[in-house]
Design a protein around this motif. Sequence first.
Motif, PDB file in Angstrom:
ATOM      1  N   VAL A   1       0.840  -1.201   0.000  1.00 18.99           N
ATOM      2  CA  VAL A   1       0.000   0.000   0.000  1.00 18.99           C
ATOM      3  C   VAL A   1       0.870   1.245   0.000  1.00 18.99           C
ATOM      4  CG1 VAL A   1      -1.674   1.325   1.348  1.00 18.99           C
ATOM      5  CG2 VAL A   1      -1.946  -1.151   1.107  1.00 18.99           C
TER       6      VAL A   1
ATOM      7  N   ARG B   1      -5.378  -0.078  -6.972  1.00 18.76           N
ATOM      8  CA  ARG B   1      -6.779   0.200  -7.296  1.00 18.76           C
ATOM      9  C   ARG B   1      -7.675  -1.017  -7.076  1.00 18.76           C
ATOM     10  NH1 ARG B   1      -4.053   2.723 -11.625  1.00 18.76           N
ATOM     11  NH2 ARG B   1      -4.500   0.901 -12.927  1.00 18.76           N
TER      12      ARG B   1
ATOM     13  N   PRO C   1      -8.625  -2.422  -2.538  1.00 18.64           N
ATOM     14  CA  PRO C   1      -9.763  -2.169  -1.640  1.00 18.64           C
ATOM     15  C   PRO C   1     -10.887  -3.192  -1.774  1.00 18.64           C
ATOM     16  CG  PRO C   1      -9.011  -0.112  -2.595  1.00 18.64           C
ATOM     17  CD  PRO C   1      -8.268  -1.209  -3.281  1.00 18.64           C
TER      18      PRO C   1
ATOM     19  N   ALA D   1     -12.100  -5.580   1.235  1.00 13.41           N
ATOM     20  CA  ALA D   1     -13.489  -5.464   1.689  1.00 13.41           C
ATOM     21  C   ALA D   1     -14.183  -6.819   1.675  1.00 13.41           C
ATOM     22  CB  ALA D   1     -14.241  -4.465   0.817  1.00 13.41           C
TER      23      ALA D   1
ATOM     24  N   LEU E   1     -13.834   7.167   7.593  1.00 14.18           N
ATOM     25  CA  LEU E   1     -12.665   7.262   6.713  1.00 14.18           C
ATOM     26  C   LEU E   1     -12.183   8.697   6.483  1.00 14.18           C
ATOM     27  CD1 LEU E   1     -12.952   4.561   3.918  1.00 14.18           C
ATOM     28  CD2 LEU E   1     -11.021   5.012   5.436  1.00 14.18           C
TER      29      LEU E   1
ATOM     30  N   LEU F   1      -6.523   7.156  -1.317  1.00 12.45           N
ATOM     31  CA  LEU F   1      -6.646   5.732  -1.619  1.00 12.45           C
ATOM     32  C   LEU F   1      -5.785   4.902  -0.690  1.00 12.45           C
ATOM     33  CD1 LEU F   1      -7.766   3.482  -3.377  1.00 12.45           C
ATOM     34  CD2 LEU F   1      -5.903   3.909  -5.015  1.00 12.45           C
ATOM     35  N   GLN F   2      -4.595   5.380  -0.359  1.00 13.48           N
ATOM     36  CA  GLN F   2      -3.740   4.654   0.580  1.00 13.48           C
ATOM     37  C   GLN F   2      -4.357   4.617   1.971  1.00 13.48           C
ATOM     38  OE1 GLN F   2      -0.161   6.953  -0.227  1.00 13.48           O
ATOM     39  NE2 GLN F   2       0.834   5.142  -1.103  1.00 13.48           N
TER      40      GLN F   2
ATOM     41  N   VAL G   1      -7.551   4.634   2.607  1.00 12.24           N
ATOM     42  CA  VAL G   1      -8.639   3.662   2.510  1.00 12.24           C
ATOM     43  C   VAL G   1      -8.091   2.239   2.626  1.00 12.24           C
ATOM     44  CG1 VAL G   1     -10.361   2.686   0.951  1.00 12.24           C
ATOM     45  CG2 VAL G   1     -10.165   5.159   1.186  1.00 12.24           C
ATOM     46  N   CYS G   2      -7.007   1.958   1.914  1.00 15.94           N
ATOM     47  CA  CYS G   2      -6.427   0.613   1.936  1.00 15.94           C
ATOM     48  C   CYS G   2      -5.902   0.253   3.324  1.00 15.94           C
ATOM     49  CB  CYS G   2      -5.308   0.507   0.901  1.00 15.94           C
ATOM     50  SG  CYS G   2      -5.880   0.532  -0.807  1.00 15.94           S
TER      51      CYS G   2
ATOM     52  N   LEU H   1      -8.784  -0.559   5.523  1.00 13.42           N
ATOM     53  CA  LEU H   1      -9.365  -1.843   5.132  1.00 13.42           C
ATOM     54  C   LEU H   1      -8.473  -3.013   5.534  1.00 13.42           C
ATOM     55  CD1 LEU H   1     -10.908  -1.031   1.640  1.00 13.42           C
ATOM     56  CD2 LEU H   1     -12.129  -1.771   3.686  1.00 13.42           C
TER      57      LEU H   1
ATOM     58  N   SER I   1     -10.168  -5.918   7.472  1.00 12.20           N
ATOM     59  CA  SER I   1     -10.127  -7.284   6.958  1.00 12.20           C
ATOM     60  C   SER I   1      -9.397  -8.213   7.918  1.00 12.20           C
ATOM     61  CB  SER I   1      -9.458  -7.311   5.581  1.00 12.20           C
ATOM     62  OG  SER I   1      -8.162  -6.744   5.633  1.00 12.20           O
TER      63      SER I   1
END
Length: 268
Positions: free
Chosen positions: A48, A56, A59, A63, A105, A122-123, A125-126, A129, A133
């Motif tokens: 990440v 891309r 995520p 999820a 978030l 985006l990073q 979010v990852c 997650l 997870s």
Amino acid sequence: MSLPVSSVAPSESPVPSVPVLPALPASASILRTAELLLRNPSAVLAQVQAGGPELRELPLRLAVCALIGFGAFGFLLGLTRSPLAGLAAAPKLMLVGLGSLAVCLPALHVYGRLLGGRGSALQAVCEALVALSTTGLTLLGLCPVWLAFANAVNHPPTGYFHVMLGSLAFLGLAALRGVWVLVKALRIQGRTTLHLLAWTALYGMVGIQMAWVVRPFVGTPGSPSVAFRPLERSAFDAASTLWRSNVDSLTGDWRPRSSDSEDPEERW
């Protein structure tokens, strides 16, 4: 005498090429991500941090891993009452996990920026997650333990309170492991974790309240099954009353209430 000129050009040092892996089916990619999360979650977070085209797709894989774990544990949680309650509880717990993350978030990204973080949205979010997870996969691994626990304590008249308190403990343990994996990886990368700790407290409060909104996950024994309960008081009032009910049942002071509508512990 002129020296012969070699027709062969001087050899250049070969440049190692990065092998291109063939595209894997979506199911194989999800299984590979889940396996890597179980064995070496720091490697996922390093990926990440490095970015790249695969970021891309990550995520969605994370999820799905989270939803599988939350759904399986939610089904077993509702199964303590009936199979129908299990089918209803599974999507509710999935909604609590992923919905709370979606609400919190923006705060994670803002906190990181305020403390000097340079990662993209985006990073962020990852990374969130990855923690979610990991929590879901931990819940999936705890499912056999939960079945044994629920079978041992789910006996009337006080088994319901033990089941609900135990569910909070199992969920809390899985959530702590998810946060710890993320904190540990950020420390290895030499990054600050202060914003993550503040965000974790926010996520926990939002998650508890959202779980309270979409209840019941089990439902009070003897009461009719409903899809959603009306909102009254707060989740923290209910948790306090649930704790007192468990203490009373262990000391032998518990007794049935005359009215179910006013007892928040019976609304889970």
